[in-house]
Design an enzyme around this catalytic site. Sequence first.
Site, mmCIF file in Angstrom:
data_model
loop_
_atom_site.group_PDB
_atom_site.id
_atom_site.type_symbol
_atom_site.label_atom_id
_atom_site.label_comp_id
_atom_site.label_asym_id
_atom_site.label_seq_id
_atom_site.Cartn_x
_atom_site.Cartn_y
_atom_site.Cartn_z
ATOM 1 N NE ARG A 262 1.117 -17.176 -42.310
ATOM 2 C CZ ARG A 262 0.375 -16.074 -42.092
ATOM 3 N NH1 ARG A 262 0.770 -14.907 -42.564
ATOM 4 N NH2 ARG A 262 -0.749 -16.142 -41.417
ATOM 5 N N GLY B 104 -11.341 -10.959 -32.807
ATOM 6 C CA GLY B 104 -10.585 -11.531 -33.914
ATOM 7 C C GLY B 104 -11.175 -11.221 -35.272
ATOM 8 C CE LYS C 222 7.240 -22.697 -82.571
ATOM 9 N NZ LYS C 222 6.441 -22.622 -83.814
ATOM 10 C CG HIS D 159 -15.229 -16.998 -39.911
ATOM 11 N ND1 HIS D 159 -13.998 -17.451 -40.354
ATOM 12 C CD2 HIS D 159 -15.249 -17.218 -38.574
ATOM 13 C CE1 HIS D 159 -13.315 -17.925 -39.325
ATOM 14 N NE2 HIS D 159 -14.046 -17.795 -38.239
ATOM 15 C CG ASP E 133 3.273 -3.646 -78.469
ATOM 16 O OD1 ASP E 133 3.564 -3.921 -79.640
ATOM 17 O OD2 ASP E 133 4.107 -3.252 -77.634
ATOM 18 C CE LYS F 269 8.187 0.189 -82.823
ATOM 19 N NZ LYS F 269 8.224 1.407 -81.991
ATOM 20 C CG ASP G 155 -42.141 -20.098 -40.717
ATOM 21 O OD1 ASP G 155 -41.815 -19.255 -41.589
ATOM 22 O OD2 ASP G 155 -41.785 -21.295 -40.769
ATOM 23 C CG PHE H 232 -39.889 -14.731 -51.706
ATOM 24 C CD1 PHE H 232 -40.159 -15.941 -51.061
ATOM 25 C CD2 PHE H 232 -39.630 -14.773 -53.068
ATOM 26 C CE1 PHE H 232 -40.158 -17.148 -51.739
ATOM 27 C CE2 PHE H 232 -39.632 -15.979 -53.766
ATOM 28 C CZ PHE H 232 -39.893 -17.166 -53.098
ATOM 29 N NE ARG I 145 -32.689 -14.083 -55.567
ATOM 30 C CZ ARG I 145 -32.796 -15.080 -56.446
ATOM 31 N NH1 ARG I 145 -33.871 -15.852 -56.456
ATOM 32 N NH2 ARG I 145 -31.843 -15.292 -57.326
ATOM 33 N N GLY J 285 13.494 3.235 -81.988
ATOM 34 C CA GLY J 285 12.915 4.514 -81.601
ATOM 35 C C GLY J 285 13.403 5.115 -80.310
#
Length: 525
Positions: free
Chosen positions: A222, A313, A144, A284, A132, A73, A479, A474, A521, A42
């Site tokens: 790295r 940093g 294969k 972090h 495809d 095809k 305290d 929750f 939560r 094609g």
Amino acid sequence: MSGVDAGWRRIGRALISVSDKRGLEGLAAALVAQGVELLSTGGTASALRAMDYAVRDVSEVTGWPEMMDGRVKTLHPRIHGGLLAIRNNPTHDAAAREHGIPPIDLLVVDLYPFEQARAAAADFATILENVDIGGPAMIRAAAKNHDDVAVLVDPDAYAELIAALAGQSGGTTRAYRKLLAARAFARTAAYDAVIAEWLAAEAGDAQPQRRIIAGTLKQTLRYGENPQQQAALYATAMAGPGVVTARLVQGKELSYNNIGDADAAFELIGDLPHDAAAVAIIKHANPCGVAVGGSLGEAYARALACDPVSAFGGIVALNAGIDAALATEIVKLFTEVVIAPRASAEALTVFAAKPNVRVLLTGGLPDPTLKGQIVRSVTGGLLVQDQDRGTVAASTLRAVTKRAPTPAELSDLLFAFRVVKHVKSNAIVFARDGATLGIGAGQPSRLDATAIAVRKAIAGGATLHGSVVASDAFYPFTDGLIAAADAGATAVIQPGGSLKDAELIAAADARGLAMIFTGRRHFRH
């Protein structure tokens, strides 16, 4: 050819059928120069003829025309036999001679652009038509039979093949073909994975029986979190604005930890209202300062004030374009990564004076409504969950105390609850006037998280009087709530649902606190 291993194979015939025509002319020139016969289909055949290359149509080999709108095809024994025939196998040789099957030594096939059709949000029929069939079948056949056949599935690999042919007298080695075969199987697997994911979603199958995770290598890193760990970054098919798609306009390549932290920072920014200037500073994977303001400069100063020690940093994420004045402020403190949608030329000049600062420009903000998935490995398996896209609105909140929050408190409560969602559990966030004052992250005890948040606020010179406090889950006991009140908080937002809720409400009422239950939560581990 002397000195070549027994696995060397000359390429005498190549079948080329590609949607992406990048590099096609250079590849064809190199093959023709080596005396290779070109077969094609094609549009690829038309393109090659327009480049003045002789091409034999696949339909001429098969004796059948392309049919059914091009769906059929290459699915023919004379094509698959040419790819699968084992050279020097008498039985295969006899079958090929009997049925007029020419050997195909090189297959160059990409696949219908399914990923692009899906990303463009085309209609169902259009997307389905871009699945495809013949391409993956040929690719798998060639891969294969890689002991005899080479297969290319990516235009970016053409130069590598051309160099290999030049260095191997128009042939390929077994080791190289094995590498190409591995890449080919990975490509068809990834292609099928994206199709399976799309079709499962269309069918409403939220938890399919088989889950396939596919990605394309974007960067070999790295190392991972530590130097003894290998790592790489892979891009998925549906990546939106963020770290993976961002342009690194200056600085060293990103490390594994840089990528994780920058992603966390930018996702947090994406979760904040886009109609206000917002800045998040991450270290972090935890926020150490978040603020909104009338300008990015104001938001940055207020975010930095939350925990300037931890910000050293760190990663700075912003939700709008950076100007020179703001860039000047940012580079006063060592920063690993700055990530934002845009930056002015003047701002980039300022950053250029600090070559160790990595600057990432995304061109946009994350879509907080777009549901992606989080995948985490466990021994022997994968944990897969939706991203936490849950949000709360003022209309869905429930005031459970005698005193309801003031409008100013309510605004800060909503802000703090958006931030606490991005803090590792157990998580506590104190905030006032659209800025964090103290953040307690990743503690086994919610009381400990509160104590850390208070200590950091005091260390930063902030007073918590008149602040609000958000908890990601929750309060199991009174305290932590009492500690927040004693530190100066006047309003609390939390999911609710503890067995001690009645005691918590009584403790809040006794201290004049306003407390809101969200019913939602936000654990983050």
